[in-house]
Motif scaffolding. Structure first.
Motif: not given
Length: 122
Positions: A60-66, A101-104, A107-112
């Motif tokens: 999974v990918l994240g910007h981590d904009v904080c 598509h899996a990355l975006m 995968n996030p749907a399954r992880a969450l």
């Protein structure tokens, strides 16, 4: 953790079925000041390698904009960096649309996804 620096460790870890998440993509640095930055090119190449080795369903990918400085208005790369720059770079390395598509999405749907805990006797 950076699984890209040690492929044998990545294989042992990912072989257990865990998700790995890559964040601070295009970030000017950690808000805590201790993040060792690597180039996004190395991260992109590393993710493409992991996908080639069969681990695309665990990333999974994240910007981590904080921080304000990470917003485009203040000179940062903003919230659109991954779809606008990172994903096209992965595609240029041969990562297919199914993997993107899996990355975006997948995968996030399954992880969450949350399930009810199984408690014996209740």
């Amino acid at each position: 953790m950076d699984v890209l620096t040690d492929p044998a460790f990545a294989d042992r870890l990912l072989g257990r079925g865990v998700f790995v998440e890559f964040d601070f993509l295009a970030s000017p640095g950690s808000p805590w000041g201790h993040l060792v930055l690597t180039s996004d090119h190395k991260v992109i190449r590393g993710i493409a390698d992991l996908i080639e080795r069969g681990y695309g369903g665990q990333i999974v990918l994240g910007h981590d904009v904080c921080q304000k400085i990470q917003l485009r208005k203040y000179g940062g790369k903003g919230y659109d960096y991954i779809p606008r720059h990172f994903l096209p770079a992965l595609r240029r390395l041969g990562v297919g649309e199914d993997a993107v598509h899996a990355l975006m999405v997948g995968n996030p749907a399954r992880a969450l996804a949350f399930t009810s805990p199984c408690i014996d006797g209740l």
